[in-house]
Write an enzyme that holds these catalytic residues in place. Structure first.
Site, PDB file in Angstrom:
ATOM      1  N   GLU A  72       0.827  -1.208   0.000  1.00  0.00           N
ATOM      2  CA  GLU A  72       0.000   0.000   0.000  1.00  0.00           C
ATOM      3  C   GLU A  72       0.862   1.259   0.000  1.00  0.00           C
ATOM      4  O   GLU A  72       0.485   2.279  -0.588  1.00  0.00           O
ATOM      5  CB  GLU A  72      -0.930  -0.002   1.211  1.00  0.00           C
ATOM      6  CG  GLU A  72      -2.013  -1.069   1.181  1.00  0.00           C
ATOM      7  CD  GLU A  72      -1.534  -2.425   1.678  1.00  0.00           C
ATOM      8  OE1 GLU A  72      -2.355  -3.355   1.704  1.00  0.00           O
ATOM      9  OE2 GLU A  72      -0.337  -2.556   2.035  1.00  0.00           O
ATOM     10  N   GLY A 321      13.813  -3.826  -1.928  1.00  0.00           N
ATOM     11  CA  GLY A 321      13.729  -2.763  -2.924  1.00  0.00           C
ATOM     12  C   GLY A 321      14.388  -3.073  -4.246  1.00  0.00           C
ATOM     13  O   GLY A 321      14.670  -2.157  -5.034  1.00  0.00           O
ATOM     14  N   LEU A 347       1.654  -8.914  -8.958  1.00  0.00           N
ATOM     15  CA  LEU A 347       2.190  -9.391 -10.235  1.00  0.00           C
ATOM     16  C   LEU A 347       2.391  -8.255 -11.234  1.00  0.00           C
ATOM     17  O   LEU A 347       3.061  -8.432 -12.255  1.00  0.00           O
ATOM     18  CB  LEU A 347       1.273 -10.465 -10.823  1.00  0.00           C
ATOM     19  CG  LEU A 347      -0.173 -10.084 -11.127  1.00  0.00           C
ATOM     20  CD1 LEU A 347      -0.314  -9.681 -12.585  1.00  0.00           C
ATOM     21  CD2 LEU A 347      -1.097 -11.245 -10.823  1.00  0.00           C
TER      22      LEU A 347
END
Length: 435
Positions: A72, A321, A347
């Site tokens: 999110e 990351g 995805l």
């Protein structure tokens, strides 16, 4: 006065506070971030991390975004870029519920912005949060519905929107069973912007004020170009295909190991494949490496690489990351979270990097994106891990079809952009009514 249903809910949430404190202490052992500013979770926002006084906070004119966790928060980053283009001097109040979300959210802060925990959903904690910050508007992302938070925002005249909203069938049925609590919460939102028509239909059935279907914000994410370049360069120098188990969740590595051992005993093609496993959560990196090593596999970890990957049976992506790098290094990826009943991971990130996918049977958290990927032949379905490995190893031998899937992935990503600007425009419309 709160409804009887919400009063009962509030009592249960209040009584659960000691359990929450215990859980935070336990999680902080493995993830220290959970031990940070614990009192904020109960609505107590001191000045130890800010020079601002409560009076200054209350007058700041915050645009508040709640991004519960890592996924999110990355969606919030995309939306925030569009919002800042419309309001360059926007002051951001960013809240989270998980340590990974809070760590990722630090990248989004500019001078004058604030980052705190969202309070536990008791009336007192939420009241203290709203009185301290008095946001101009709140933006919840994807699925975050908290009955007291929504009710208190109504009482304090804080418009609250749900952006990039999704609601799968399972969650919809659960919400229907708890309709006495869920319906007032959904109806109390100012506006809802859904990812898909199916999401919008389910949300509307629960009374949510759906005002737009804008697609998924995550399609607007642009992968890191340097990571893509490095991943593709390294892949070009490796003399065998790289198969990736991406964002794997607890138990899936064991499923992979069992299936791989069975497959390896029956076929020779595995000898020409390099496997790469990237666990979803960093606190599991060591445990996954141990499981593989105890099975007799040679393991090499990304954090130990220098100029080139070290030879091993399995590489472990133990960095945060770098998913664009991992997807660009891979020839085909198996989507983690979809082989256990967890709903799958994002995805869309793989698609944006041009990486074809094999999907397990559980993709309900990204149902729309999964359907699009399957329809465009960017992804192939598998009933279980064993079948997924077989499909992946077959796919890498189908040169023309694999190249077609890679190109289709990039095209799919480009065709479904635009949600960020549409959402930012809709949010601006709400803000214009606030004054």
């Amino acid at each position: 006065m709160p409804s009887l249903a919400r009063a009962l809910y509030s009592t249960l949430i209040y009584l659960a506070q000691p359990l929450l404190r215990y859980k935070l202490r336990r999680r902080a052992v493995a993830e220290p971030g959970y031990g940070l500013a614990v009192e904020e979770r109960f609505g107590h926002y001191g000045n130890h991390h800010s020079a601002a006084t409560p009076e200054q906070d209350a007058k700041a004119g915050w645009i508040w975004i709640h991004a519960v966790s890592l996924g999110e928060t990355r969606a919030a980053a995309i939306l925030l870029t569009a919002l800042r283009q419309q309001r360059p001097h926007l002051r951001l109040l960013l809240t989270h519920s998980t340590a990974t979300g809070r760590t990722e959210g630090q990248k989004l802060l500019q001078p004058g912005d604030r980052q705190v925990w969202l309070p536990w959903d008791t009336p007192g904690a939420v009241q203290r949060f709203l009185r301290r910050f008095r946001p101009m508007l709140g933006i919840l992302l994807e699925t975050e519905i908290w009955p007291n938070l929504i009710a208190m925002c109504q009482q304090h005249h804080v418009p609250l929107v749900l952006a990039n909203a999704r609601l799968n069938e399972k969650s919809y049925q659960q919400a229907r069973r708890l309709g006495w609590l869920a319906r007032p919460a959904y109806a109390g939102l100012t506006a809802v912007y859904a990812q898909s028509d199916a999401d919008a239909k389910r949300l509307c059935a629960l009374g949510a004020p759906v005002q737009g279907v804008f697609g998924n914000l995550k399609f607007d994410a642009i992968p890191d170009a340097a990571q893509i370049t490095q991943g593709r360069l390294w892949r070009s120098h490796i003399n065998k295909p790289v198969l990736l188990l991406a964002s794997s969740r607890e138990g899936e590595e064991e499923l992979w190991l069992q299936a791989w051992q069975t497959w390896a005993a029956q076929a020779q093609t595995h000898r020409n494949v390099q496997w790469l496993i990237v666990p979803r959560h960093p606190q599991r990196f060591d445990a996954v490496a141990t499981v593989l090593e105890q099975a007799g596999l040679r393991v090499s970890r990304r954090s130990q690489w220098k100029d080139y990957p070290e030879p091993a049976d399995v590489w472990i992506g133990d960095t945060i990351g770098e998913m664009a790098f991992y997807y660009s290094l891979a020839t085909v990826a198996l989507l983690g979270g979809s082989f256990a009943p967890l709903g799958g991971q994002n995805l869309i990130e793989a698609v944006a990097c041009g990486c074809p996918l094999v999907l397990g049977p559980h993709t309900f958290n990204f149902a729309e994106a999964a359907t699009l990927a399957l329809r465009q032949e960017v992804a192939r379905p598998a009933a279980d891990m064993a079948q997924a490995i077989a499909i992946a190893e077959t796919w890498i031998q189908e040169g023309a079809l694999l190249e077609k899937a890679q190109a289709a992935a990039l095209l799919l990503s480009q065709e479904h952009r635009g949600a960020a600007q549409a959402t930012a425009t809709a949010v601006e419309s709400v803000l214009s009514k606030v004054g």
